[in-house]
Enzyme design. Structure first.
Site, short mmCIF file in Angstrom:
data_model
loop_
_atom_site.label_atom_id
_atom_site.label_comp_id
_atom_site.label_asym_id
_atom_site.label_seq_id
_atom_site.Cartn_x
_atom_site.Cartn_y
_atom_site.Cartn_z
N SER A 81 -24.44 19.77 11.96
CA SER A 81 -25.89 19.60 11.87
C SER A 81 -26.45 19.15 13.21
CB SER A 81 -26.19 18.52 10.83
OG SER A 81 -25.61 17.30 11.28
N LYS A 82 -27.77 19.16 13.31
CA LYS A 82 -28.43 18.68 14.54
C LYS A 82 -28.04 17.23 14.76
CE LYS A 82 -32.99 18.01 16.65
NZ LYS A 82 -32.79 16.67 17.15
N ARG A 83 -28.07 16.46 13.67
CA ARG A 83 -27.78 15.03 13.79
C ARG A 83 -26.36 14.79 14.32
NH1 ARG A 83 -27.98 10.58 9.74
NH2 ARG A 83 -28.74 12.01 8.18
#
Ligand code: GLU
Length: 512
Positions: free
Chosen positions: A263-265
């Site tokens: 994910s981006k996170r």
């Protein structure tokens, strides 16, 4: 179904396209080009509430950057448009009606309060029944459970409704995926998904099937996350009497440790981007860097990405675009998730960078020059690039590590000066400066010989001389071959720098 290979990349403009989407588009593109087919872009924007302004443009620009050229799409037109689902609203209505008339779909009038109450009842009962499936649908308010005249009255009065698919009771649905083979799911695990929403827009399930059929799609490439929806689509093809295209579900891209989706996170924490291009959210306070802005070559990015779910079955890692098209095949796609490896991504970039000629690289380096060096001499840059190349992963590395080619160092390594710049040695370095100043052919080899001969004739060790010489020319201890570096700078510049450095070293000593 047409015999021509026709594929589509069908993203939703609900955010900025993650590299997983681009990877799906890449597989789709490689297969299409290999089969001499046609590939289109379809924007799946049926969910107006999740629309992000600029997301479609971002997709188009990302694909263009990657060299994934399309044959049809909202921005180029084509014979099967419109290519935005929001512009096709009227088309879906007809097929929804066809399903209702044939008994494959039904109207559902439940209000959100009724749905919530039902959910609570089902939860309290603790059974496995879902809100809307073959087991529970007769307990809800719909055209299957209500008397016909009440249904008519509700429809005539304009009561809000959705249309749901009527999933058969207890049937094994066979689904074929080109990567996974046959997968069987019993309809007990499938619920009566909404096909048409209250606003008259179709859901993804309805729109994707209708559009893939009308656009004569032969192969559907999409991410593994759509596998659970596949039974609904198989049923819809059957209910509408259409032959279904082939399906290829590309595996998930996983975090480097393989634990969960990338994910981006997760990527932010690890210090890299999961987006092809940098973006800034038009409304929310969110932004991200992208592979392009981080200095990746599009070809290296693509080459890295293709290995996220495919392999050629050989040890070859670097592929030109035509080679990739030639080598790509569905039977070498993998089912299991693909672990993302940022170091490997950098390695690919480095390989592409090393493969460029000094001339090509010099042009790129000049195009990326900071303002102060926009007018740097191309011949000098080309020579400097030749020397720096093997230490570079990105074009920008040049400007971070090679500024010494374009002017005297702004500062000098204080530790080296403190340890090696000794009073009694100053005349010796003057001697070295004179020897270099007289050198006719100022090649790397000749400079090296001069310096080494000088070392041999003095009491000084290699480190004593080479460290000082390097810091005099470059300011720091890191860098390429000092002799080649000196040769590129040229005799006059070297002499000049040795003089300025000697003065600066004296001043540093005096201050210490
Ligand atoms: N619109 C879906 C998405 O954005 C694509 C699913 C498909 O390709 O069928 O993920």
């Amino acid at each position: 179904m047409s015999t021509t290979v026709r594929t589509r990349y069908a993203p939703s403009p609900t955010g900025f396209q993650h590299i997983g989407g681009i990877r799906t588009a890449l597989f789709c593109y490689l297969y299409t080009r290999k089969m001499n087919g046609q590939m289109l872009l379809r924007i799946e924007d049926t969910d107006g509430s999740r629309f992000v302004p600029g997301a479609e443009e971002y997709i188009v620009e990302s694909l263009a950057w990657c060299g994934i050229d399309l044959d049809e799409g909202p921005h180029i037109g084509g014979d099967y448009g419109p290519y935005r689902q929001s512009e096709r609203k009227a088309i879906y209505q007809k097929y929804v009606q066809q399903l209702i008339d044939a008994g494959y779909a039904y109207y559902a009038f439940d209000t959100s309060e009724e749905l919530t109450a039902m959910r609570e009842r089902l939860q309290a009962a603790g059974g496995s029944s879902r809100m809307y499936d073959a087991a529970s649908r007769m307990d809800m308010r719909n055209s299957l459970s209500l008397p016909a005249d009440e249904v008519k009255q509700l429809l005539d009065s304009g009561a809000p409704y959705v249309v749901r698919i009527k999933v058969p009771i207890d049937e094994d649905v066979k689904m074929y995926d080109e990567v996974r083979g046959e997968v069987v799911i019993n309809t007990k695990q499938v619920d009566d998904k909404v096909l048409l929403k209250t606003d008259g827009m179709p859901t993804y399930h309805m729109a994707v099937v209708v559009d893939d059929h009308l656009m004569k799609i032969s192969h559907v490439f999409r991410g593994e996350e759509w596998l659970p929806s596949y039974p609904i689509h198989v049923l819809l093809y059957r209910f509408l009497g259409w032959e279904q295209p082939k399906f290829i579900h590309a595996p998930l891209i996983l975090k480097p440790d393989g634990k969960g989706k990338l994910s981006k996170r997760a990527a932010d924490k690890l210090g890299f981007s999961v987006f092809p291009l940098a973006w800034k959210h038009p409304i929310k306070d969110e932004s991200s860097s992208g592979f392009r802005e981080d200095g990746f070559f599009a070809d290296a990015f693509i080459n890295m990405l293709v290995f996220m779910g495919w392999n050629p079955g050989t040890t070859q890692e670097i592929f030109t675009r035509p080679e990739l098209i030639e080598a790509f095949s569905l039977d070498r796609m993998q089912k299991g998730g693909a672990k993302f490896n940022f170091e490997k991504a950098q390695w690919f970039n480095q390989q592409y960078l090393q493969a460029k000629t000094d001339e090509e690289l010099a042009d790129l380096v000049l195009a990326a020059a900071p303002d102060a060096h926009k007018d740097a001499d191309k011949t000098l840059v080309t020579k400097a690039v030749g020397l720096m190349k093997e230490r570079m992963t990105f074009v920008k590395d040049f400007w971070e590590n090679a500024l010494f080619f374009f002017g005297e160092p702004a500062s000098y390594d204080a530790k080296v000066v403190r340890k090696k710049w000794k009073e009694e040695r100053i005349p010796l370095f003057k001697d070295l400066e004179n020897r270099l100043g007289k050198l006719e052919e100022f090649s790397g080899e000749k400079v090296e010989k001069t310096v080494k001969d000088f070392i041999g004739e003095t009491e000084l060790g290699f480190g004593d001389v080479l460290q000082v010489f390097r810091v005099m020319l470059a300011g720091t201890m890191s860098g390429p071959s000092i002799f080649e570096m000196a040769s590129i700078l040229g005799r006059e510049e070297v002499v000049c720098r040795m003089q300025s450095a000697a003065q600066a070293f004296d001043a540093m000593k005096a201050e210490a």
